[in-house]
Design a protein around this motif. Structure first.
Motif, PDB file in Angstrom:
ATOM      1  N   MET A   1      45.841  54.015  44.764  1.00 49.06           N
ATOM      2  CA  MET A   1      45.333  52.672  44.989  1.00 49.06           C
ATOM      3  C   MET A   1      44.634  52.188  43.718  1.00 49.06           C
ATOM      4  N   ALA A   2      44.936  50.947  43.321  1.00 49.32           N
ATOM      5  CA  ALA A   2      44.318  50.368  42.134  1.00 49.32           C
ATOM      6  C   ALA A   2      42.834  50.105  42.396  1.00 49.32           C
ATOM      7  N   SER A   3      42.057  50.288  41.366  1.00 52.24           N
ATOM      8  CA  SER A   3      40.618  50.039  41.485  1.00 52.24           C
ATOM      9  C   SER A   3      40.340  48.536  41.436  1.00 52.24           C
ATOM     10  N   GLU A   4      39.169  48.164  41.906  1.00 55.20           N
ATOM     11  CA  GLU A   4      38.778  46.755  41.845  1.00 55.20           C
ATOM     12  C   GLU A   4      38.790  46.278  40.401  1.00 55.20           C
ATOM     13  N   ARG A   5      38.359  47.143  39.495  1.00 60.25           N
ATOM     14  CA  ARG A   5      38.330  46.766  38.072  1.00 60.25           C
ATOM     15  C   ARG A   5      39.730  46.480  37.538  1.00 60.25           C
ATOM     16  N   SER A   6      40.712  47.332  37.858  1.00 59.04           N
ATOM     17  CA  SER A   6      42.067  47.093  37.368  1.00 59.04           C
ATOM     18  C   SER A   6      42.666  45.836  37.997  1.00 59.04           C
ATOM     19  N   LEU A   7      42.322  45.566  39.253  1.00 64.84           N
ATOM     20  CA  LEU A   7      42.773  44.338  39.899  1.00 64.84           C
ATOM     21  C   LEU A   7      42.147  43.114  39.238  1.00 64.84           C
ATOM     22  N   MET A   8      40.852  43.183  38.952  1.00 59.58           N
ATOM     23  CA  MET A   8      40.174  42.069  38.286  1.00 59.58           C
ATOM     24  C   MET A   8      40.715  41.870  36.872  1.00 59.58           C
ATOM     25  N   ASP A   9      41.055  42.951  36.181  1.00 66.58           N
ATOM     26  CA  ASP A   9      41.651  42.842  34.847  1.00 66.58           C
ATOM     27  C   ASP A   9      42.999  42.124  34.924  1.00 66.58           C
ATOM     28  N   ALA A  10      43.813  42.477  35.904  1.00 68.80           N
ATOM     29  CA  ALA A  10      45.110  41.814  36.078  1.00 68.80           C
ATOM     30  C   ALA A  10      44.914  40.330  36.391  1.00 68.80           C
ATOM     31  N   ILE A  11      43.948  40.018  37.250  1.00 68.24           N
ATOM     32  CA  ILE A  11      43.645  38.626  37.578  1.00 68.24           C
ATOM     33  C   ILE A  11      43.235  37.865  36.325  1.00 68.24           C
ATOM     34  N   ALA A  12      42.395  38.462  35.495  1.00 64.80           N
ATOM     35  CA  ALA A  12      41.945  37.813  34.265  1.00 64.80           C
ATOM     36  C   ALA A  12      43.110  37.585  33.303  1.00 64.80           C
ATOM     37  N   ARG A  13      44.021  38.552  33.193  1.00 69.28           N
ATOM     38  CA  ARG A  13      45.178  38.401  32.298  1.00 69.28           C
ATOM     39  C   ARG A  13      46.106  37.292  32.782  1.00 69.28           C
ATOM     40  N   ILE A  14      46.305  37.213  34.080  1.00 72.37           N
ATOM     41  CA  ILE A  14      47.135  36.137  34.633  1.00 72.37           C
ATOM     42  C   ILE A  14      46.479  34.789  34.362  1.00 72.37           C
ATOM     43  N   GLU A  15      45.183  34.707  34.595  1.00 73.22           N
ATOM     44  CA  GLU A  15      44.464  33.453  34.373  1.00 73.22           C
ATOM     45  C   GLU A  15      44.506  33.030  32.907  1.00 73.22           C
ATOM     46  N   ALA A  16      44.527  33.997  31.991  1.00 75.00           N
ATOM     47  CA  ALA A  16      44.624  33.680  30.566  1.00 75.00           C
ATOM     48  C   ALA A  16      46.004  33.124  30.210  1.00 75.00           C
ATOM     49  N   ASP A  17      47.029  33.540  30.941  1.00 73.83           N
ATOM     50  CA  ASP A  17      48.405  33.100  30.686  1.00 73.83           C
ATOM     51  C   ASP A  17      48.737  31.753  31.313  1.00 73.83           C
ATOM     52  N   VAL A  18      48.075  31.421  32.411  1.00 68.51           N
ATOM     53  CA  VAL A  18      48.504  30.317  33.265  1.00 68.51           C
ATOM     54  C   VAL A  18      47.429  29.236  33.325  1.00 68.51           C
ATOM     55  N   ASN A  19      47.834  27.992  33.113  1.00 70.07           N
ATOM     56  CA  ASN A  19      46.920  26.860  33.284  1.00 70.07           C
ATOM     57  C   ASN A  19      46.825  26.492  34.753  1.00 70.07           C
ATOM     58  N   GLY A  20      45.672  25.998  35.172  1.00 69.35           N
ATOM     59  CA  GLY A  20      45.526  25.427  36.497  1.00 69.35           C
ATOM     60  C   GLY A  20      45.262  26.393  37.637  1.00 69.35           C
ATOM     61  N   VAL A  21      44.823  27.622  37.327  1.00 66.37           N
ATOM     62  CA  VAL A  21      44.535  28.574  38.403  1.00 66.37           C
ATOM     63  C   VAL A  21      43.313  28.096  39.189  1.00 66.37           C
ATOM     64  N   ILE A  22      43.479  27.971  40.478  1.00 64.93           N
ATOM     65  CA  ILE A  22      42.377  27.566  41.358  1.00 64.93           C
ATOM     66  C   ILE A  22      41.661  28.805  41.876  1.00 64.93           C
ATOM     67  N   ALA A  23      42.443  29.771  42.371  1.00 64.57           N
ATOM     68  CA  ALA A  23      41.839  30.977  42.944  1.00 64.57           C
ATOM     69  C   ALA A  23      42.887  32.080  43.010  1.00 64.57           C
ATOM     70  N   THR A  24      42.411  33.311  42.911  1.00 63.43           N
ATOM     71  CA  THR A  24      43.280  34.483  42.974  1.00 63.43           C
ATOM     72  C   THR A  24      42.573  35.586  43.744  1.00 63.43           C
ATOM     73  N   ALA A  25      43.332  36.297  44.571  1.00 67.26           N
ATOM     74  CA  ALA A  25      42.759  37.429  45.310  1.00 67.26           C
ATOM     75  C   ALA A  25      43.804  38.522  45.468  1.00 67.26           C
ATOM     76  N   ALA A  26      43.359  39.760  45.350  1.00 67.73           N
ATOM     77  CA  ALA A  26      44.159  40.908  45.763  1.00 67.73           C
ATOM     78  C   ALA A  26      43.716  41.220  47.182  1.00 67.73           C
ATOM     79  N   VAL A  27      44.684  41.382  48.085  1.00 69.56           N
ATOM     80  CA  VAL A  27      44.372  41.453  49.508  1.00 69.56           C
ATOM     81  C   VAL A  27      45.041  42.667  50.146  1.00 69.56           C
TER      82      VAL A  27
END
Length: 124
Positions: A1-27
């Protein structure tokens, strides 16, 4: 299972690539609980969105079983008049990444490419 930190890192990388992110969650698919989350709008309740989206994914999987489909669910795209909502199942199928983005400022191809690129190594 991925750690919260690795999930947050992935979220941050996606947000850096993509304009207009409103919200992101790993669920977590089974419980609907958020494993990691980031919202750029105070009025966007990721806890509620996560819970309801887990029910949506579970129902789609149920439909696939009822139709005897022998394929894997990769992602689900929901288009609203002003937003795209993308649900990407993470490797292992026990959780998913949920993104809400502004339709007017987000390129859908870039969004999907970034999500696929940054979620490949995750197993949550």
């Amino acid at each position: 299972m991925a750690s919260e930190r690795s999930l947050m890192d992935a979220i941050a990388r996606i947000e850096a690539d993509v304009n207009g992110v409103i919200a992101t969650a790993a669920v977590d698919l089974e419980s609907g609980m958020t494993l990691a989350a980031k919202s750029n709008r105070g009025d966007f309740d990721l806890t509620v969105a996560s819970a309801y989206n887990s029910e949506l994914v579970k129902q789609k999987l149920k439909i696939m079983r009822a139709l005897n489909l022998k394929v894997q669910l990769e992602d689900m795209l929901i288009t609203l008049t002003d937003q795209f909502h993308l649900i990407k199942l993470l490797p292992g199928g026990l959780s998913f990444l949920y993104l809400a983005v502004d339709r007017n400022t987000t390129n859908l191809a870039i969004l999907r490419n970034s999500v696929n690129k940054h979620c490949n190594g995750l197993e949550a």
